[in-house]
Design a protein around this motif. Structure first.
Motif, short mmCIF file in Angstrom:
data_model
loop_
_atom_site.label_atom_id
_atom_site.label_comp_id
_atom_site.label_asym_id
_atom_site.label_seq_id
_atom_site.Cartn_x
_atom_site.Cartn_y
_atom_site.Cartn_z
N SER A 137 107.93 9.19 130.54
CA SER A 137 108.87 10.12 131.19
C SER A 137 108.59 10.34 132.67
CB SER A 137 108.90 11.48 130.47
OG SER A 137 109.14 11.31 129.09
N THR A 138 107.72 9.56 133.28
CA THR A 138 107.38 9.76 134.68
C THR A 138 107.75 8.55 135.53
OG1 THR A 138 105.13 8.87 134.58
CG2 THR A 138 105.42 11.19 133.99
N ILE A 139 107.82 8.80 136.84
CA ILE A 139 107.92 7.75 137.84
C ILE A 139 106.70 7.91 138.74
CG2 ILE A 139 109.27 6.80 139.75
CD1 ILE A 139 111.07 9.18 137.57
N LYS A 140 106.05 6.82 139.07
CA LYS A 140 104.91 6.87 139.97
C LYS A 140 105.20 6.03 141.22
CE LYS A 140 101.33 7.74 136.49
NZ LYS A 140 100.94 9.08 136.97
N ILE A 141 104.68 6.49 142.36
CA ILE A 141 104.81 5.78 143.62
C ILE A 141 103.41 5.33 144.05
CG2 ILE A 141 105.58 5.90 146.02
CD1 ILE A 141 107.45 8.17 145.17
N TRP A 142 103.32 4.06 144.45
CA TRP A 142 102.05 3.46 144.85
C TRP A 142 102.18 2.88 146.25
CZ3 TRP A 142 98.70 3.69 140.52
CH2 TRP A 142 99.33 3.85 139.27
N ASP A 143 101.07 2.85 146.97
CA ASP A 143 101.02 2.17 148.26
C ASP A 143 100.96 0.66 148.00
OD1 ASP A 143 99.80 0.85 150.61
OD2 ASP A 143 99.66 2.87 151.41
N ARG A 151 102.25 9.46 144.43
CA ARG A 151 103.04 10.55 143.84
C ARG A 151 103.30 10.28 142.37
NH1 ARG A 151 102.01 12.58 147.98
NH2 ARG A 151 103.35 13.25 149.70
N THR A 152 103.44 11.34 141.60
CA THR A 152 103.98 11.26 140.25
C THR A 152 105.20 12.16 140.19
OG1 THR A 152 101.86 10.79 139.17
CG2 THR A 152 103.59 11.72 137.80
N LEU A 153 106.33 11.61 139.83
CA LEU A 153 107.59 12.35 139.78
C LEU A 153 107.85 12.75 138.33
CD1 LEU A 153 109.71 9.96 142.07
CD2 LEU A 153 108.00 11.67 142.72
N GLU A 154 107.91 14.05 138.11
CA GLU A 154 108.10 14.57 136.75
C GLU A 154 109.33 15.45 136.70
OE1 GLU A 154 103.87 15.18 134.71
OE2 GLU A 154 104.00 16.21 136.65
N GLY A 155 110.08 15.34 135.62
CA GLY A 155 111.29 16.13 135.47
C GLY A 155 112.17 15.65 134.34
N HIS A 156 112.13 14.36 134.04
CA HIS A 156 112.91 13.85 132.92
C HIS A 156 112.32 14.34 131.60
CE1 HIS A 156 115.88 11.33 134.84
NE2 HIS A 156 114.96 10.80 135.63
N LEU A 157 113.20 14.51 130.62
CA LEU A 157 112.78 15.02 129.31
C LEU A 157 112.58 13.91 128.30
CD1 LEU A 157 115.18 18.10 129.09
CD2 LEU A 157 112.81 18.00 129.96
N ALA A 158 112.74 12.67 128.71
CA ALA A 158 112.53 11.52 127.83
C ALA A 158 112.14 10.33 128.70
CB ALA A 158 113.80 11.23 127.02
N GLY A 159 111.87 9.20 128.05
CA GLY A 159 111.42 8.02 128.76
C GLY A 159 112.38 7.58 129.85
N VAL A 160 111.83 6.96 130.90
CA VAL A 160 112.62 6.49 132.04
C VAL A 160 112.71 4.97 131.96
CG1 VAL A 160 112.87 6.49 134.53
CG2 VAL A 160 111.79 8.44 133.39
N SER A 161 113.94 4.45 131.87
CA SER A 161 114.16 3.02 131.72
C SER A 161 114.37 2.30 133.03
CB SER A 161 115.39 2.75 130.84
OG SER A 161 115.13 3.01 129.49
N THR A 162 114.84 3.00 134.06
CA THR A 162 115.29 2.29 135.26
C THR A 162 115.09 3.14 136.51
OG1 THR A 162 117.21 1.24 136.32
CG2 THR A 162 117.66 3.11 134.87
#
Length: 456
Positions: A137-143, A151-162
């Motif tokens: 359920s997260t998105i991560k940003i890497w250098d 960064r870790t982007l949190e807010g979705h309530l289920a898995g993130v596909s795209t």
């Protein structure tokens, strides 16, 4: 468990004919020669998938496919049928002798932090950042240079596909099994005030328009939506397919969108009118899971669940090249165009844990590399001349790869030694204003989630 899309043949099979392709209002895309690679997620197998491979007609010549990377900007024609003739010039100089492509990719970084499989990885258009999304359920940003977790982007309530990047590399869009699309500020990790709502099922694929004013989304609800990002509203709904939509992409000038589905069809749409300009279907009618326009806009790369990747000339409606050698029968794998030296390649993940590279013109497999434990779900190439490649897999890791020439390798360059980067070890250094990720209990997922991988 990560992005599986059940490939069930719908009883309602949409009938199509060539009349869908005719359009007096069509404007053919300009050729754009510079490379700017532009997708997640995994589909369950078609039970009746044919095991045989057929030969494919209209195989393009090396010289013809040279335009995949070295196009010319030409005036637009008024018809899709005149697109081909507009790219031939009797005064064009003969191309230089073709030099076989050589690649030597080695693993540079192993990025850890996701708690479940990584559905998709994307380089930002400026090449500085990598975004990854996961069934956790997260998105991560890497250098992209150091591999550090930003960064870790949190807010979705289920898995993130795209996920998708805006052209200025400042905004990330994400689509989730919670049926929402969210926009995020890359620099702060904060979400925009309100998500985009409208899909009735899992959001499975996203792409920004080149100008950043539109977003296209594909969903398990079989529809393709065009969003007006300035007004934050749904601009157009395209009743695109008769099965879940696996992939969408914008052409480089924003005039066209392509979509694909497990119904076996790839379609090209006019973004201004919503009209279907062309329907592409192979004789095997294999489920199509991912599509990408070529850098010059003349071709569409289609990933199918018969372990084939096909390069389509969508103007003539013919398959020009078929790339084989990887395994793809169950998951919606993603890949990209890239450039090695002066020649183009295609790279894709594989269900056997490999990453496979092909010469875009000759169809030859030029390299196969291993590293992930299990399915490699997504691969993307870095814009520009760095030659970096990033991959994400069911093992929950993100891996950065670099092309190393023979001299570097023989001299023992440190750059080819894989280094492990753990998100937990770098989070405190770079996230003063972002919540540090802690171990969280698993969130209950809806029935048939695309962002879950089922054990078999």
């Amino acid at each position: 468990m990560l992005a599986t899309l059940e490939v069930q043949r719908s009883s309602k099979r949409r009938v199509y004919d060539d009349s869908e392709a005719s359009t007096p209002r069509y404007s053919s895309p300009d050729e754009l020669g510079d490379h700017k690679p532009h997708r997640s997620s995994k589909l369950k197998p078609r039970q009746d998938l044919n095991s045989h491979r057929r030969s494919h007609s209209s195989d393009g010549s090396v010289d013809e496919l040279d335009h995949t990377y070295h196009g010319r900007n030409l005036s637009r024609s008024s018809s899709i049928d005149s697109h081909r003739s507009s790219h031939s010039s009797p005064e064009a100089p003969s191309p230089p002798a073709y030099k076989p492509l050589k690649l030597n990719y080695r693993q540079k970084f192993i990025l850890k932090g996701h708690r479940k499989g990584v559905a998709q990885v994307r380089f930002s258009p400026d090449g500085r950042w990598i975004a990854s999304c996961s069934a956790d359920s997260t998105i991560k940003i890497w250098d992209a240079v150091t591999g550090k977790h930003m960064r870790t982007l949190e807010g979705h309530l289920a898995g993130v596909s795209t996920i998708a990047w805006s052209a200025d590399s400042n905004t990330i869009a994400s689509g989730s099994d919670d049926k929402t699309i969210r926009l995020w500020h890359r620099a702060t990790g904060k979400p925009y005030p309100a998500p985009l709502l409208g899909h009735h099922n899992y959001v499975y694929s996203l792409a920004f328009s080149p100008k950043g004013n539109m977003l296209v989304s594909g969903s398990y609800d079989e529809a393709v939506f065009l969003w007006d990002l300035r007004a934050r509203r749904l601009m157009r709904s395209l009743p695109a397919h008769s099965d879940p939509v696996g992939g969408v992409d914008f052409i480089r000038d924003g005039t066209l969108v392509c979509s694909c589905s497990t119904d076996g069809l790839t379609r090209v749409w006019d973004t201004a009118t919503g009209q279907c300009l062309r329907t592409l279907v192979h004789e095997d009618n294999a489920p199509v899971t991912t599509v990408r326009f070529s850098p010059n806009g003349r071709y569409i790369l289609a990933f199918t669940l018969d372990s084939c990747i096909r390069l389509w000339d969508y103007v003539s409606g013919t398959c020009k090249k078929t790339y084989q050698g990887h395994v793809n029968k169950k998951y919606s794998l993603g890949g990209a165009f890239g450039v090695g030296g002066t020649e183009g390649f295609i790279v894709s993940g594989s269900e056997d844990g490999d990453m496979v590279f092909w010469d875009v013109k000759t169809k030859d497999m030029v390299q196969k590399v291993s590293g992930h434990e299990g399915v490699v779900l997504w691969v993307d190439t870095c814009p520009g001349v760095s030659g970096k490649v990033v991959s994400g897999g069911l093992d929950g890791t993100v891996r950065i790869w670099v092309d190393v020439n023979e001299d570097q390798e023989s001299n023992g360059v440190n750059g080819v030694k894989a280094e492990q980067v753990d998100a937990d070890a770098t989070e405190d250094e770079h996230m003063e204003d972002v919540k540090v990720e802690n171990e969280m209990p698993n969130i209950a997922m809806p029935t048939l989630p695309m962002c879950q991988i089922r054990s078999t």
